[in-house]
Each structure stands twice: as structure tokens, then as C-alpha cells.
Design a protein around this motif. Structure first.
Motif, mmCIF file in Angstrom:
data_model
loop_
_atom_site.group_PDB
_atom_site.id
_atom_site.type_symbol
_atom_site.label_atom_id
_atom_site.label_comp_id
_atom_site.label_asym_id
_atom_site.label_seq_id
_atom_site.Cartn_x
_atom_site.Cartn_y
_atom_site.Cartn_z
ATOM 1 N N GLU A 74 -8.395 0.146 -5.941
ATOM 2 C CA GLU A 74 -8.142 -0.513 -5.557
ATOM 3 C C GLU A 74 -7.874 -1.739 -6.954
ATOM 4 O O GLU A 74 -6.275 -1.359 -7.600
ATOM 5 N N ASN B 275 -9.492 3.090 -1.080
ATOM 6 C CA ASN B 275 -8.362 2.876 -1.960
ATOM 7 C C ASN B 275 -9.449 1.747 -2.786
ATOM 8 O O ASN B 275 -10.456 0.917 -2.466
ATOM 9 N N CYS C 16 -4.176 -9.604 -3.707
ATOM 10 C CA CYS C 16 -3.243 -9.166 -3.028
ATOM 11 C C CYS C 16 -3.056 -10.357 -2.074
ATOM 12 O O CYS C 16 -3.258 -11.880 -2.555
ATOM 13 N N ASP D 184 1.158 -1.268 0.099
ATOM 14 C CA ASP D 184 -0.206 -0.153 -0.206
ATOM 15 C C ASP D 184 1.149 1.142 -0.036
ATOM 16 O O ASP D 184 1.498 1.259 1.181
#
Length: 418
Positions: A168, A166, A72, A19
Motif C-alpha cells: 500500500e 499489497n 482509499c 488496484d
């Protein structure tokens, strides 16, 4: 620090490195009543070799997660070592690291365990204890949990300097492909809520100066690039929409790092080139500070940024008919569009030409990169230097001179390390 906490820190700090939305500037929180820290000009930045900020204690509360997002590292199906901090452990780490001058503040994110509210409530408790029990006035950035209640978002905004939601993946179709359990609206709703609350808080503080601060450094977001097939145009159009609709302070662009063999992901043997991230940030900068419309930089005819040259030079080479401009007459907005002239230099030019006509020597002293700018401007001392060169010839000349300067600088740079 106990071995147990040290091991948690090793695992959860490593998990947080993906991140990148953790810049620590923009807040005006002041230290009062002899508390700890101050987020004003005392916040400093240090960066790793790949440009990621390390001035904050940057950790996850936990790497447990109920979701299975293909991109992720903490997705539930990934076979990794799992752990979680307690609220007290995060608070103690932050205070102890701050007192040792290791950090300037805290960036806290988390995997989602149980549900959004359960996780968000613990993130808020960390910030609340730091502010209220320890009088901590250092920088706090919380990564909010999509789907959390407005009440928790409101409370988080009272203790954090910046909140981020976020996005994403740049497009909704990409998100559905790689994270089918997630809903784009769960990301949009908190952004809209925060925007409205920030506006309301500013109005309240005009009337009542003692009204509590609410997210004084604003909100930000992050997109993963390269995990799906979106073009640079898709990415920047999404960023432009978020800036316009939600008044974001920053959008961050994080190149996808290959972490699994999921068939939905592109077959990448290496990470997304850092230069692609850099070009996206440069285009973002042109939109926010140079007056460029995103459609000038990227459109159906130009869906990708040129990796060899910066976006402003790319735009100028596609629009040679708009040049040259007379540096002694053009307005500020036109000067800002000249490759090799940044915002400070453009402002100096406008101020300096009041007193005399500027020539090449003056421009060099004002910080203009003449190896690029001279193809697009005229001034008082010499003729315009494009001389009917094509866009490709100008590009090759600029690239060759840039490479030559780099090579000439190497011996001097090497001496610093010997």
C-alpha cells in the motif's frame, strides 16, 4: 444477468480500478478432464489507455470496509454507494463472461468487512467453487487480506494462480500517517509465509510430480505513489527489499488519484503524472532484467528519477567515464548498460559478433536504437560519436531527435484514424 447483479457489477468493477496489480502471466496450470479455460499461452492482455490490464474480470467482492485509510475510495468514512456480491454471483459472472470470451480469468479483491478471516474465507470460496465445481482452469488472481490466517492463505494458494499482498504505502511511517489502524507486519507476515510455501511446494514437486500446484504464478504487491512524500529512492528501495526478501514476481506502482480532502494527503489537483509511474517501472525493469543495483539508479545524491529521460540513459549520463565500450569485445552485462540496447538486441550482438565484426549497419538491423547508443559505444565502421560532448549536450540532442521523430510520425499515425 439481472438488473441487481448488473448494478453491483457497475459499482464494484469501478471500485476495483485503483488496484493495478493484476497482470495475468506466469502460470502453467493446464486444462485437464475437459474443464473450462487454460492459463497457459491462452492468456492474452489488453490494456486501457493508461496501461491498466482489462483482460480479467476485475472486481471487488465488496466495497464495505472496516478501515478508514485516507487514500482509499472504499474507506468507511467515504460517502459512496455500498454493495457486495455473494460468492455464487462472482462464480456465475466469471463463468458466463468466460464463455462469452469477454475475459481470460478473474482478479478478485475486496474491502474488509467484519474481519480479515471472514473476508478471506469468501475469496477462497469463490476460487474453490470455480476450480472444483466448474472445473475452471482459467487464470485466478486473489488479492489476499492482511491479517488472515495461515490456513486460509494456504487454501487460497491451492486454487489461485497468483496471490498479492499489497504493501500500500512505501514506508511504514507513511502507512501509520494515512492508515493508523493498519499494521505493516500484517502485510509482511503473509508475504513471508507465501515465499516459504512456494519454495516448499517446488521441492515437493521435484519428488512427487502429482503434488498440487501452489500459487504457480507467484506473489506480487502494489504501492501507492504520491499519497505521501516518499522520494523515488524510498519507493524503489522498498521494492528492492521485497524482491530480495520475499521473492516477489512483480511490484506494481499506482499513482495516487485524488479522492478526498483529507489534511494528511498532499494537496493534489490532478493525479500523479503517468510518466512518474513509467519511470518507476523502467527502473524496476533494470533491476530485474539488466543487472542494475537499485543504489546505482537512486541514492542520496539522486533521490528522484529524471522524468525527461529513461533511468538507463540517466545512469549512463552520470557515468560517462565508463564509456565508450567496444561493442565487438564487451561482455553481455556491459552491453546491457548501453542506452538504446535491450536484452534481445544485446543477446543478438553477442551471438552475431562470433562470425564478423559488427558495424553501425549491423547494429541497426539487430534492433539497436542508434540515436542513443552511438554516444556510448564504438564499433568497426566509424569512430565513437560523443566527441567530448557533455552529459547535458548528449541529453538535449537525444531529446531533440526523439521529438523530431515523433513529429514526423504524426501524419502517418493520423491517417490511421481518418
Amino acid at each position: 444477468m439481472s438488473e441487481r447483479v448488473r448494478e453491483k457489477l457497475r459499482i464494484l468493477a469501478d471500485a476495483a480500478k485503483y488496484d493495478v496489480s493484476c497482470a495475468s502471466s506466469g502460470s502453467t496450470r493446464k486444462n485437464k478432464n475437459k474443464g473450462l479455460g487454460d492459463t497457459g499461452s491462452g492468456i492474452c492482455h489488453t490494456y486501457t489507455a493508461d496501461g491498466r490490464c482489462v483482460s480479467l474480470l476485475k472486481i471487488l467482492l465488496t466495497n464495505f470496509c472496516i478501515y478508514d485509510c485516507a487514500y482509499c475510495v472504499t474507506r468507511k468514512s467515504n460517502d459512496i454507494e455500498r454493495t457486495a456480491f455473494t460468492v455464487k454471483e462472482v462464480v456465475d459472472l466469471t463463468i458466463n463472461f468466460y464463455r462469452r470470451n469477454y475475459i481470460e480469468g478473474l482478479f478478485l479483491s475486496s474491502g474488509i468487512f467484519k474481519n480479515a478471516d471472514y473476508t478471506m474465507e469468501r475469496l477462497v470460496r469463490v476460487a474453490k467453487e470455480l476450480r472444483q465445481q466448474h472445473k475452471f482452469n482459467g487464470y485466478i488472481h486473489l488479492k489476499t487480506i492482511p491479517g488472515a490466517s495461515d490456513e486460509l492463505m494456504k487454501e487460497a494458494g491451492l486454487y489461485a494462480d497468483r496471490l498479492s499482498v499489497n504493501i500500500e504505502i512505501p514506508t511504514e511511517s507513511g502507512l501509520k500517517l494515512l492508515a493508523p489502524d493498519k499494521d505493516r507486519q500484517d502485510m509482511i507476515r503473509p508475504m513471508n509465509y507465501l515465499k516459504n510455501e512456494i519454495i516448499q511446494n517446488k521441492e515437493e514437486r521435484k519428488l512427487f510430480k502429482k503434488s498440487p500446484l501452489f500459487v504457480p504464478a507467484g506473489q506480487s504487491s502494489q504501492m501507492i505513489i504520491g499519497a505521501t512524500r516518499e522520494t523515488d529512492k524510498d519507493i524503489m528501495y522498498t521494492a528492492d527489499s521485497m524482491y530480495r526478501n520475499f521473492s516477489l514476481k512483480r511490484v506494481y506502482y499506482s499513482g495516487y488519484v485524488p479522492i478526498s480532502n483529507d489534511s494528511r494527503l498532499p494537496m493534489l489537483n490532478t493525479a500523479v503524472p503517468m510518466v512518474r509511474e513509467n519511470r518507476l517501472y523502467q527502473a524496476d525493469w533494470l533491476m530485474r532484467f539488466y543487472g542494475f543495483n537499485v543504489r546505482e539508479l537512486l541514492n542520496p545524491a539522486t533521490p528522484h528519477l529524471d522524468l525527461d529521460i529513461d533511468p538507463k540513459l540517466g545512469w549512463a549520463l552520470r557515468n560517462l567515464d565508463k564509456f565508450p565500450i567496444d561493442i565487438n569485445k564487451a561482455d553481455l552485462q556491459l552491453i546491457l548498460r548501453v542506452p538504446g540496447i535491450g536484452v534481445p538486441s544485446a543477446q543478438k550482438i553477442v551471438s552475431a559478433r562470433i562470425y564478423q565484426r559488427l558495424n553501425w549497419d549491423h547494429l541497426k538491423k539487430l534492433g539497436v536504437a542508434l540515436n542513443r547508443a552511438r554516444f556510448f559505444i564504438t564499433c568497426s565502421s566509424r569512430e565513437f560519436e560523443r566527441r567530448n560532448l557533455s552529459a547535458n549536450q548528449i541529453k538535449q540532442y537525444i531529446l531533440s531527435t526523439s521529438a523530431s521523430k515523433y513529429l514526423k510520425s504524426q501524419p502517418a499515425q493520423l491517417e490511421l484514424f481518418t
